[in-house]
Design a protein around this motif. Structure first.
Motif, PDB file in Angstrom:
ATOM      1  N   ILE A   1      -7.388  -6.067 -54.448  1.00 33.00           N
ATOM      2  CA  ILE A   1      -8.172  -6.805 -53.453  1.00 33.00           C
ATOM      3  C   ILE A   1      -9.612  -6.881 -53.935  1.00 33.00           C
TER       4      ILE A   1
ATOM      5  N   ASP B   1     -13.389 -10.650 -49.705  1.00 30.49           N
ATOM      6  CA  ASP B   1     -13.148 -10.559 -48.263  1.00 30.49           C
ATOM      7  C   ASP B   1     -11.958 -11.406 -47.834  1.00 30.49           C
TER       8      ASP B   1
ATOM      9  N   GLN C   1      -9.184 -12.054 -49.496  1.00 34.11           N
ATOM     10  CA  GLN C   1      -7.967 -11.308 -49.776  1.00 34.11           C
ATOM     11  C   GLN C   1      -7.796 -10.156 -48.790  1.00 34.11           C
ATOM     12  N   GLN C   2      -8.892  -9.487 -48.446  1.00 32.77           N
ATOM     13  CA  GLN C   2      -8.823  -8.376 -47.504  1.00 32.77           C
ATOM     14  C   GLN C   2      -8.339  -8.844 -46.140  1.00 32.77           C
ATOM     15  N   GLN C   3      -8.797  -9.997 -45.692  1.00 36.10           N
ATOM     16  CA  GLN C   3      -8.357 -10.526 -44.409  1.00 36.10           C
ATOM     17  C   GLN C   3      -6.872 -10.880 -44.432  1.00 36.10           C
TER      18      GLN C   3
ATOM     19  N   ILE D   1      -4.597  -9.489 -46.318  1.00 28.40           N
ATOM     20  CA  ILE D   1      -3.863  -8.221 -46.312  1.00 28.40           C
ATOM     21  C   ILE D   1      -3.852  -7.629 -44.907  1.00 28.40           C
ATOM     22  N   GLN D   2      -4.984  -7.694 -44.229  1.00 30.64           N
ATOM     23  CA  GLN D   2      -5.064  -7.133 -42.884  1.00 30.64           C
ATOM     24  C   GLN D   2      -4.111  -7.845 -41.928  1.00 30.64           C
TER      25      GLN D   2
ATOM     26  N   ASN E   1      -2.493  -1.413 -48.417  1.00 28.07           N
ATOM     27  CA  ASN E   1      -3.581  -0.936 -47.573  1.00 28.07           C
ATOM     28  C   ASN E   1      -4.152   0.416 -47.977  1.00 28.07           C
TER      29      ASN E   1
ATOM     30  N   LYS F   1      -6.246   2.878 -49.817  1.00 29.49           N
ATOM     31  CA  LYS F   1      -7.445   2.702 -50.643  1.00 29.49           C
ATOM     32  C   LYS F   1      -7.405   3.539 -51.915  1.00 29.49           C
TER      33      LYS F   1
ATOM     34  N   GLN G   1      -5.638   1.343 -54.251  1.00 29.96           N
ATOM     35  CA  GLN G   1      -6.539   0.283 -54.698  1.00 29.96           C
ATOM     36  C   GLN G   1      -7.525   0.804 -55.749  1.00 29.96           C
TER      37      GLN G   1
END
Length: 474
Positions: free
Chosen positions: A55, A58, A60-62, A64-65, A88, A90, A93
């Motif tokens: 990730i 932002d 990509q993070q959204q 994933i979320q 998810n 960390k 990651q």
């Protein structure tokens, strides 16, 4: 005669520049490490069907979320738990970014070191001259192919270590999942035991007050209630801790209160994995064996490079020119003489390191086979134990319960014996749940051992069943 000399000097400078440019073009390109994330994914595909994804922004993070939130709307399966952890967690990651760091280090280390340019200005009696010197390390150029090979092997070593750590995170997630589901299921049965025992204790209290029950029998029922209370408190704490551990492995924060677990563990399969496929596939796939072989190869290559350069620690070549007079050239070679350090100890150190790596690789192979054997027998015995609970103990307890119910209906046994029998039946079911959990933990452990990954010990302590020693008196 000055013109031919000047032309000859200019020609030599041009030739040197051309040779330098050719060498630079052949050696300046860095090694391409490829896509290490896809390579790691292929190596741990047996335990992780979810593609690894780094990730980096932002957006990509959204995405994933949103995916994680969608998965949390339904009861977790083992696959969805692993998927959430892969997306998810960390720590996982961080390992993916560590792969990027290792790849960048490989590219940097495999490039030719930058040449050095030195500009010198001399002033004497009002006259001045300017000299331009250009130099590079010849030894770096000569050993660059060997260095590239060494750095490539070091990168492969770092990649395998990252693969082990990522697989370890997934393994811990799988163990946490089985423990959490089993702890919740055991808690539900122990709550039933507590309810049944509480009812028996209350009935004993009333009968004692009515003068129809001895004080000793009353105290026995109270003792059973006390033990059931302790078991219930332990089960609640275990269920909470197991769920919290699973939440940690999944990397949950705000979604932690929405974690939904299935009501019970899945049934164990009827057949076992064959031993031959385990031992053959395990030794071929294990990351630690591949890592030990790679380390041995790396040490061997380093030892060869040490012997090749044992007498030459630094060799530099510089070419200089006068900006005022193009016909003036200077050449300088710097060679460090081995008057004190002949490289003997470095060579001996390299030989010892090779022998050390050889013995470590052999020991890794022995340990790998032992781990495979132990894990497989643990897996097989756990399977046998769980099937024994299911096919023998549970049916017998069910038949006993049916017979006691008939005897109670015929007024041949008291209500206390019926309650004690209900406790025994629930305890047998609780033992089956624990045995089933142990099987899935053993299966997960075997999967990890087959690829050479150590698993953090997260196995739950089996809940103590309610004692029924006093039941014989009823």
């Amino acid at each position: 005669m000055s013109m031919p000399s000047r032309k000859l000097a200019n020609t030599s400078l041009v030739k040197l520049a051309v040779v330098t440019a050719i060498l630079a073009s052949l050696t300046a390109c860095a090694v391409n490490p490829g896509d290490p994330i896809n390579t790691v994914q292929a190596e741990i595909a047996a335990i992780n069907p979810t593609p690894l994804q780094r990730i980096e922004n932002d957006e990509q993070q959204q995405q994933i979320q949103q995916r994680v939130q969608g998965l949390l709307l339904h009861p977790l399966t083992l696959d969805t738990a692993v998927e959430i952890a892969v997306l998810n967690n960390k720590s996982l990651q961080a390992e993916l970014f560590a792969l990027g760091v290792s790849a960048s280090q490989l590219q940097q280390a495999s490039q030719l070191p930058n040449p050095a340019i030195m500009l010198t200005r001399n002033v004497s009696d009002g006259n001045y001259s300017t000299e331009l010197e250009f130099g590079f390390n010849i030894l770096s150029l000569l050993t660059l192919p060997k260095v590239r090979q060494l750095e490539t092997n070091r990168f492969e070593q770092a990649r395998l270590l990252s693969a082990q750590r990522i697989a370890g995170i997934i393994a811990d997630t799988r163990h946490a999942y089985w423990n959490a589901v089993a702890a919740q299921e055991v808690l539900r049965y122990l709550e039933q035991v507590y309810t049944t025992t509480e009812a028996g204790a209350e009935l004993a209290k009333r009968m004692l007050q009515a003068g129809n029950f001895s004080k000793l029998d009353y105290l026995r029922e109270q003792g059973l209630l006390t033990e059931a209370t302790l078991n219930l408190v332990k089960a609640r704490q275990l269920a909470y801790n197991s769920k919290a551990t699973l939440q940690q492995q999944l990397g949950l924060w705000q979604e932690s209160e929405r974690l939904i677990l299935p009501d019970r563990l899945p049934e164990i399969p009827a057949e076992l994995t064959e031993w031959r496929s385990v031992i053959q596939g395990g030794l071929d796939q294990r990351l630690d064996i591949r890592l030990a072989k790679l380390k041995l190869e790396l040490v061997a290559q380093s030892a060869g490079l040490t012997k090749a350069t044992r007498f030459i620690n630094a060799f530099e070549l510089e070419v200089g020119g006068n900006l005022q007079d193009s016909s003036e050239r200077s050449y300088k070679a710097v060679l460090e003489l081995p008057l004190f350090d002949w490289g003997t100890y470095r060579v001996k150190k390299a030989e010892y390191q090779y022998k050390q790596a050889f013995n470590e690789a052999f020991a890794t192979g022995v340990s790998a086979r032992s781990e495979l054997t132990t894990s497989y027998h643990n897996y097989a015995s756990s399977h046998e134990l769980a099937r024994h609970y299911k096919n023998a103990m549970l049916p017998i307890q069910q038949q006993i319960a049916e017979e006691n119910q008939l005897r109670y209906n015929g007024m041949f046994i008291s209500v206390f014996e019926l309650i004690a029998d209900a406790r025994n039946q629930i305890n047998a079911v609780t033992g089956y749940v624990n045995a089933t959990r142990d099987y899935w933990l053993a299966k997960s452990q075997l999967d990890m051992v087959m690829i050479g990954v150590s698993v953090t010990k997260q196995e739950s302590t089996e809940q103590q069943s309610v004692s029924t020693a006093a039941d014989a008196s009823h």
